[in-house]
Design an enzyme around this catalytic site. Structure first.
Site, PDB file in Angstrom:
ATOM      1  CG  ASP A   1     -31.626  21.056  19.278  1.00  0.00           C
ATOM      2  OD1 ASP A   1     -31.648  20.480  20.378  1.00  0.00           O
ATOM      3  OD2 ASP A   1     -32.547  20.964  18.447  1.00  0.00           O
TER       4      ASP A   1
ATOM      5  CD1 TRP B   1     -33.746  18.763  24.107  1.00  0.00           C
ATOM      6  CD2 TRP B   1     -32.163  17.178  24.012  1.00  0.00           C
ATOM      7  NE1 TRP B   1     -33.260  18.712  22.820  1.00  0.00           N
ATOM      8  CE2 TRP B   1     -32.295  17.752  22.730  1.00  0.00           C
ATOM      9  CE3 TRP B   1     -31.243  16.150  24.203  1.00  0.00           C
ATOM     10  CZ2 TRP B   1     -31.523  17.341  21.643  1.00  0.00           C
ATOM     11  CZ3 TRP B   1     -30.478  15.734  23.118  1.00  0.00           C
ATOM     12  CH2 TRP B   1     -30.626  16.336  21.860  1.00  0.00           C
ATOM     13  N   GLY B   2     -32.808  19.443  29.496  1.00  0.00           N
ATOM     14  CA  GLY B   2     -32.790  19.205  30.937  1.00  0.00           C
ATOM     15  C   GLY B   2     -31.651  18.332  31.423  1.00  0.00           C
TER      16      GLY B   2
ATOM     17  CG  ASP C   1     -38.604  18.528  20.672  1.00  0.00           C
ATOM     18  OD1 ASP C   1     -37.673  18.971  21.371  1.00  0.00           O
ATOM     19  OD2 ASP C   1     -38.549  18.451  19.430  1.00  0.00           O
TER      20      ASP C   1
END
Ligand SMILES: *[C@@H]1O[C@H](CO)[C@@H](O)[C@H](O)[C@H]1NC(C)=O
Ligand SMILES: CC(=O)N[C@H]1CO[C@H](CO)[C@@H](O)[C@@H]1O
Length: 419
Positions: free
Chosen positions: A163, A211-212, A232
């Protein structure tokens, strides 16, 4: 990971970043490609987060693993039982510097869970973060990659979700000389863990969760096996639509060993109708996203289990001959361009496929001309309904059109082969 944290981190990084730097840091950073012993086709499994958030323990993880066996998920190809954030205590071991599993949640350690998951013939995943702390505030792996990768490998870990929370300010990106975001500080944080994983004896599938951001579709396949495309997931139809709309812009980054990740599944989490769950599943299938279920599996209905174990759709997703996803095509010569597109076609080892979704709020007739299906060629064809597992009656030719009623938010999936 935690959606409301995303904008904070995003802002922190975005305000000081415009392009990557090819600096001394980038020259020294590892350049290992992800392992070719794992992750050729998109991951199929389950993850704790959407089901339980931080409220996790050994019993819940092992119950999910047992459900893989009991519900036929294992037989259908599901492999990964993945633990997300909140599995450790707040501080590292002061002498070994290792992350310490929370003994109240995992009394037998992560290793103990891994042994039991492996004994069922399944694989196990863990979670960490390319910052100083995870999104929920547990120890992160930035600067500790070698210790953590070795720890995960020693426990028997097969998959790492990595993450992007709590990134120190000095890792933000500055102006680039070469414009390749592979050399951005953000990519380097992920390359550091990739290098550490590459030195372990176990092949560990590597899931990049940023997250792109940071143009990850341009470099993700050089670092990991999959990369998140956005924030998310939530159990809402609007999420399914937005994930498709986003992903169809980046289909060229998808092939064997590298997959755009539309995030974990919300099937079973009460925000979607069964038709919407079918389309959630089908779209993740035909765009070749990892499919990690995110619910209490024991509470799924028989109809939901039938959706997630559809053998023909899973065969398209897990095809080891054709790596690319289905892509939008123009269904008839005068078909309008819609966003997201409604008609998709792609190849598998079995033939040519057409997938049709309808995002309108009523049942509509969907039509495509066989002459418009890319690379179908000429001749006579039979059309097989992948959801029902039966052939559609009749024979079709390259001058045929095909029409079908598609209920609101539902989809159809076909295999077209020579008759
Ligand atoms: C940020 O600071 C840490 C601690 O001094 C250092 O190890 C790291 O290399 C720095 N990161 C960059 C990108 O310079
Ligand atoms: C997203 C999308 O294109 N949905 C379509 C569903 O079908 C109706 C009727 O053909 C279209 O109007 C929608 O655009």
């Amino acid at each position: 990971m935690v959606y409301h944290l995303v904008p904070l981190v995003f802002l922190l990084i975005r305000t000081v970043s415009s392009a990557p730097a090819a600096s001394g840091t980038s020259l020294a950073a590892p350049t290992n490609l992800p392992s070719r012993e794992t992750g050729k086709t998109p991951a199929l499994g389950w993850n704790t987060w959407n089901a339980y958030g931080c409220n996790i323990n050994e019993a819940k993880v092992l119950a999910a693993a047992q459900s893989f066996v009991d519900l036929g998920l294992k037989a259908a190809g599901y492999q990964y039982v993945n633990i997300d954030d909140c599995w450790s205590v707040r501080s590292r071991d002061t002498s070994t510097q290792r992350i310490v599993p929370d003994p109240s949640k995992f009394p037998n350690g992560i290793n103990g869970v891994a042994n039991k998951v492996h004994a069922l013939g399944l694989k196990i995943g863990i979670y960490s973060d390319a910052g100083t702390a995870t999104c929920a505030g547990y120890p992160g792996s930035l600067g500790m990659e070698s210790i953590d990768a070795a720890t995960f490998s020693s426990w028997g870990i097969d998959y790492l979700k990595y993450d992007n929370c709590n990134v120190p300010g000095n890792w933000s990106d500055t102006t680039a000389s070469d414009g390749d975001w592979y050399n951005s500080n953000s990519a380097i944080r992920y390359r550091q863990m990739g290098g550490a994983l590459a030195t372990q004896s176990r092949p560990i599938q590597y899931s990049l969760c940023l997250w792109g951001n940071y143009k990850v579709t341009t470099w993700g396949a050089r670092v990991g096996h999959s990369w998140r495309m956005g924030g998310d997931a939530v159990p809402q139809w609007s999420y399914v639509v937005s994930a498709i709309t986003n992903n169809v812009q980046y289909l060229s980054s998808i092939d064997f060993y590298g997959h755009n990740d539309m995030d974990m599944m919300e099937i079973g989490n009460k925000g979607l109708t069964l038709a919407e769950e079918r389309t959630h599943f089908a779209a993740w299938i035909f765009l070749k996203s990892p499919i990690l279920l995110g619910t209490d599996l024991s509470a799924l209905s028989a109809a939901q289990v039938a959706v997630i174990t559809n053998r023909e759709l899973l065969a398209f997703h897990q095809d080891t001959t054709v790596g690319g996803p289905a892509a939008p095509f123009k269904a008839t010569t005068n078909a309008p361009v819609t966003s997201p597109p409604e008609y998709y076609s792609g190849k598998s080892s079995k033939g040519t496929h057409v997938f049709i979704i309808n995002l309108s709020s009523s049942t509509v007739t969907k039509t495509f001309a066989l002459s418009q299906v890319p690379n179908l060629g000429s001749g006579n064809f039979k059309i097989h309904d992948m959801w029902a597992g039966v052939d559609v009656s009749g024979t079709f030719s390259s001058s045929s059109t095909f029409s079908v009623q598609v209920p609101s938010h539902d989809n159809v999936a076909y295999l077209i082969t020579s008759a």
